[in-house]
Design an enzyme around this catalytic site. Structure first.
Site, mmCIF file in Angstrom:
data_model
loop_
_atom_site.group_PDB
_atom_site.id
_atom_site.type_symbol
_atom_site.label_atom_id
_atom_site.label_comp_id
_atom_site.label_asym_id
_atom_site.label_seq_id
_atom_site.Cartn_x
_atom_site.Cartn_y
_atom_site.Cartn_z
ATOM 1 N N SER A 102 -9.147 -10.663 -11.596
ATOM 2 C CA SER A 102 -9.284 -9.896 -12.827
ATOM 3 C C SER A 102 -8.472 -10.475 -13.990
ATOM 4 O O SER A 102 -8.649 -11.623 -14.362
ATOM 5 C CB SER A 102 -8.901 -8.452 -12.508
ATOM 6 N N ASP B 211 -12.613 -10.677 -15.531
ATOM 7 C CA ASP B 211 -13.826 -10.511 -14.723
ATOM 8 C C ASP B 211 -14.768 -9.479 -15.348
ATOM 9 O O ASP B 211 -15.712 -9.007 -14.708
ATOM 10 C CB ASP B 211 -13.490 -10.138 -13.273
ATOM 11 N N ALA C 36 -7.075 4.144 -19.778
ATOM 12 C CA ALA C 36 -6.738 3.693 -21.127
ATOM 13 C C ALA C 36 -6.933 2.181 -21.246
ATOM 14 O O ALA C 36 -7.299 1.666 -22.303
ATOM 15 C CB ALA C 36 -5.295 4.070 -21.442
ATOM 16 N N ASN C 37 -6.743 1.462 -20.131
ATOM 17 C CA ASN C 37 -6.852 0.003 -20.172
ATOM 18 C C ASN C 37 -8.303 -0.509 -20.271
ATOM 19 O O ASN C 37 -8.527 -1.714 -20.287
ATOM 20 C CB ASN C 37 -6.145 -0.618 -18.971
ATOM 21 N N PRO D 58 5.008 2.895 -9.168
ATOM 22 C CA PRO D 58 5.025 1.491 -8.741
ATOM 23 C C PRO D 58 3.679 0.863 -9.065
ATOM 24 O O PRO D 58 2.640 1.487 -8.838
ATOM 25 C CB PRO D 58 5.227 1.588 -7.223
ATOM 26 N N SER D 59 3.680 -0.344 -9.611
ATOM 27 C CA SER D 59 2.417 -1.039 -9.874
ATOM 28 C C SER D 59 1.714 -1.299 -8.551
ATOM 29 O O SER D 59 2.353 -1.545 -7.530
ATOM 30 C CB SER D 59 2.722 -2.364 -10.572
ATOM 31 N N GLY D 60 0.388 -1.268 -8.590
ATOM 32 C CA GLY D 60 -0.380 -1.623 -7.398
ATOM 33 C C GLY D 60 -0.714 -3.103 -7.390
ATOM 34 O O GLY D 60 -1.302 -3.603 -6.427
ATOM 35 N N THR D 61 -0.395 -3.814 -8.460
ATOM 36 C CA THR D 61 -0.807 -5.220 -8.545
ATOM 37 C C THR D 61 0.350 -6.194 -8.767
ATOM 38 O O THR D 61 0.163 -7.392 -8.647
ATOM 39 C CB THR D 61 -1.801 -5.413 -9.710
ATOM 40 N N ARG E 3 6.327 0.597 -13.281
ATOM 41 C CA ARG E 3 5.889 0.775 -14.667
ATOM 42 C C ARG E 3 6.427 2.088 -15.219
ATOM 43 O O ARG E 3 6.482 3.093 -14.501
ATOM 44 C CB ARG E 3 4.368 0.800 -14.753
HETATM 45 C C1 16G Z 1 -6.350 -2.794 -11.229
HETATM 46 C C2 16G Z 1 -7.335 -1.659 -11.148
HETATM 47 C C3 16G Z 1 -7.237 -0.769 -12.363
HETATM 48 C C4 16G Z 1 -5.830 -0.294 -12.574
HETATM 49 C C5 16G Z 1 -4.861 -1.442 -12.544
HETATM 50 C C6 16G Z 1 -3.454 -0.892 -12.468
HETATM 51 C C7 16G Z 1 -9.578 -1.678 -10.245
HETATM 52 C C8 16G Z 1 -10.918 -2.337 -10.262
HETATM 53 N N1 16G Z 1 -8.676 -2.194 -11.059
HETATM 54 O O1 16G Z 1 -6.662 -3.619 -12.302
HETATM 55 O O2 16G Z 1 -8.090 0.326 -12.191
HETATM 56 O O3 16G Z 1 -5.698 0.384 -13.789
HETATM 57 O O4 16G Z 1 -5.072 -2.246 -11.390
HETATM 58 O O5 16G Z 1 -2.567 -1.921 -12.299
HETATM 59 O O6 16G Z 1 -9.340 -0.746 -9.509
HETATM 60 P P1 16G Z 1 -1.075 -1.603 -11.915
HETATM 61 O O7 16G Z 1 -1.102 -0.833 -10.623
HETATM 62 O O8 16G Z 1 -0.426 -2.921 -11.837
HETATM 63 O O9 16G Z 1 -0.523 -0.767 -13.025
HETATM 64 MG MG MG Z 2 -10.842 -6.651 -14.204
#
Ligand code: 16G
Ligand code: MG
Length: 569
Positions: free
Chosen positions: A70, A291, A395-396, A526-529, A534
């Site tokens: 992404s 993406d 919001a994103n 906690p961020s999921g990515t 945050r």
């Molecule tokens: C990913 C998620 C998005 C979410 C973001 C949060 C999908 C397809 N994408 O981009 O929905 O807003 O993670 O990121 O589910 P964060 O957990 O790092 O804040």
């Molecule tokens: Mg994306």
């Protein structure tokens, strides 16, 4: 039968041996699948290929595998599975996905596959066949990962991988959904569906507005140096009434994916992307992520060409909600005069805690039910699917509008009746508009391309400039910060991430700080990515929002930070 099982066993084992687990890494199926440095993902993607084949066997339907990270940097990559309806893989399977991805060696991986298949009642060894659609974005590691995914799929006897090539994430989800509906799935079909429903909506704009010239048909789109810009270049050839200029498309070949460009960069930093500047002041601009499943709009500020007026996912949602509500009202107004049966619909909106408070107030004033879920498309989508018409947006810029099957059948029936009894009437047009929206807006997942076309059609319908849209409501000032911590899993939240349960005492500190500010609202998660916490803060002035976010970040750091100087960005 036994020999088939033995054949399956050795095929899986031999293939798994080609993809050893990288040393010292743990993979988790986060908010949107597995993500990591692209060069470290071969074993994960191979194993996800195996899992996708199992998912297809289990459901008896086609599933999807998308290789993308992404909006993350170009060196990262990731993989996620799309379920037969085109949505995200069921959350029930996520623990097994993780267990398979982290099995320490090929032998234990194969054992896990067999025991999981047994648990799920999947018969391995070739009685049924699996079909998986594969897609990838433009990342350089994509091709090698695609081969690993194919080998994973082919390691389950009777499975077939169909490579859909370089596509946007929403295109792949759309293709999976359509395939299982038994209708055409090619990229060309996708473009045709979008362009035809867009044309239909434009033709249904009130006369006069269409031609009054107050709306600038020019639109400049930042493609994040990714796949979305390239696809828009193709799609725009089929569109009438729009003058789209694509910048930062990967085909132009200059910039780096997501570097200084894209919806995430624009929305989080509130800055213009690369290649936009003073020459664009006053023009309507939009930005996709890498993406193309996120969309935001913006305008270069007149006062300072580095800063922007942002039109985020909340405002896109509000525009859509306003338009759709109006169409439903037109339709049901004629009914109240006894012409037809009232089309009963349950309409709901889904947001996350990141939604600007002013947007939530606006939606409630429209009379809509607003639900809040944790961050991540999979949560919002599931909730929105409970309504006849369910809107969801983060919001994103991630979001779409879902229509229930039942509602669409009723709507089609009603439109047919009106075509007979009252063709060309306002209510007939409203029914046709709603039907066109259901075809234009991606029913599988949020889609920047289809979202963009719907925004453009709605602005045209309203006769609105970007300025009119911006004035729909005034955003409350907000600030987002991130805090690097030793272990982000130490933060546990509840109530759709609005309250912290652990570490104990942190929520109290947040409440204390928030209480100091007029219209103050603040939460941490906690961020999921990424490996960070945050912090989001909102208040009646920008200084107050900044100060609230800063003080809460310091609390997070105090509770969880490294013992070295903290990092707040
Ligand atoms: C990913 C998620 C998005 C979410 C973001 C949060 C999908 C397809 N994408 O981009 O929905 O807003 O993670 O990121 O589910 P964060 O957990 O790092 O804040
Ligand atoms: Mg994306």
């Amino acid at each position: 039968m036994e020999s088939m099982m033995a054949e399956q066993h050795s095929l899986l084992l031999n293939s798994a041996r080609l993809f050893p687990l990288p040393h010292g890494m743990i993979f988790s199926y986060g908010t949107a699948g597995f993500r990591a440095d692209g060069s470290k993902l071969l074993s994960t993607v191979f194993r996800a290929g195996v899992l996708a084949a199992l998912r297809s066997l289990r459901t008896g339907s086609t599933v999807g595998l998308m290789i993308t990270a992404s909006h993350n940097p170009i060196g990262d990559n990731g993989i996620k599975i799309a379920d037969p309806d085109g949505g995200m893989m069921t959350q029930d399977w996520e623990p097994s996905a993780e267990a398979l991805a982290n099995a320490p060696d090929p032998q234990s991986f194969v054992e896990l596959v067999f025991s999981f298949a047994k648990e799920e009642g999947i018969s391995l060894g070739g009685e049924r066949s699996a079909e998986i659609l594969l897609g990838r974005d433009t990342r350089p590691t994509g091709e090698a990962l695609l081969q690993a995914a194919k080998q994973g799929i082919e390691a389950i006897v009777g499975s077939v991988a169909l490579d859909m090539g370089v596509v946007t994430t929403p295109q792949l989800h759309w293709m999976v959904r359509r395939k299982n509906m038994g209708v055409r799935t090619s990229e060309n079909d996708y473009f045709m569906q979008l362009s035809e429903s867009f044309r239909c909506l434009m033709n249904l704009c009130p006369k006069g507005i269409e031609t009054n010239g107050s709306i600038d048909s020019r639109l400049i789109v930042d493609g994040a140096n990714g796949v979305g810009g390239d696809k828009l270049e193709q799609l725009k050839k089929l569109l009438l009434g729009l003058n789209i200029q694509v910048r930062n498309s990967s085909k132009h070949g200059q910039g780096i994916l997501n570097e200084g460009v894209g919806a995430d960069y624009v929305q989080k930093g509130r800055v213009s992307p690369c290649c936009f500047g003073p020459k664009d002041i006053g023009l309507r601009c939009a930005s996709f992520d890498g993406d193309a499943d996120r969309l935001v709009y913006f305008r270069i500020s007149e006062a300072n060409s580095n800063s922007i007026d942002l039109v985020d996912g909340d405002k896109i949602l509000s525009l859509f909600a306003l338009f759709m509500k109006e169409q439903l009202q037109i339709l049901n107004k004629s009914d109240s005069q006894g012409l037809n049966d009232v089309l009963i619909s349950r309409v709901g909106v889904v947001q996350t805690a990141y939604a600007n408070g002013a947007s939530t107030d606006y939606l409630k004033k429209l009379g809509l039910e607003v639900a809040v879920t944790p961050t991540g498309v999979k949560y919002l989508h599931k909730k929105a699917a409970e309504y006849d018409i369910g809107f969801y947006f983060e919001a994103n810029g991630h979001g779409t509008i879902l229509f229930s099957e039942d509602f669409l059948i009723k709507l089609q029936g009603k439109s047919n009746d009106l075509a007979f009894s009252n063709a060309g009437s306002e209510s007939h047009k409203a029914a046709l508009r709603l039907l066109a929206v259901s075809k234009l807006i991606n029913q599988a997942v949020g889609d920047a391309l289809s979202g963009l076309l719907l925004v453009e059609a709605v602005l045209q319908y309203m006769g609105w400039s970007l300025q009119n849209w911006i004035e729909l409501y005034d955003d409350l000032p907000s600030r987002q910060l991130k805090v690097k911590v030793a272990d982000r899993s130490a933060v546990i939240t509840t109530n759709a991430e609005t309250q912290v349960l652990q570490p104990y005492g942190l929520q109290e500190a947040i409440d204390f700080e928030t209480g100091k500010y007029h219209r103050g609202r603040c939460f941490v998660r906690p961020s999921g990515t990424e490996d960070i916490i945050r912090v989001y803060a909102e208040a009646s002035s920008q200084e107050a929002a900044d100060s609230l976010a800063r003080s809460v970040s310091h609390h997070v750091d105090r509770f969880l930070g490294f013992k070295t100087p903290h990092h707040l960005t």
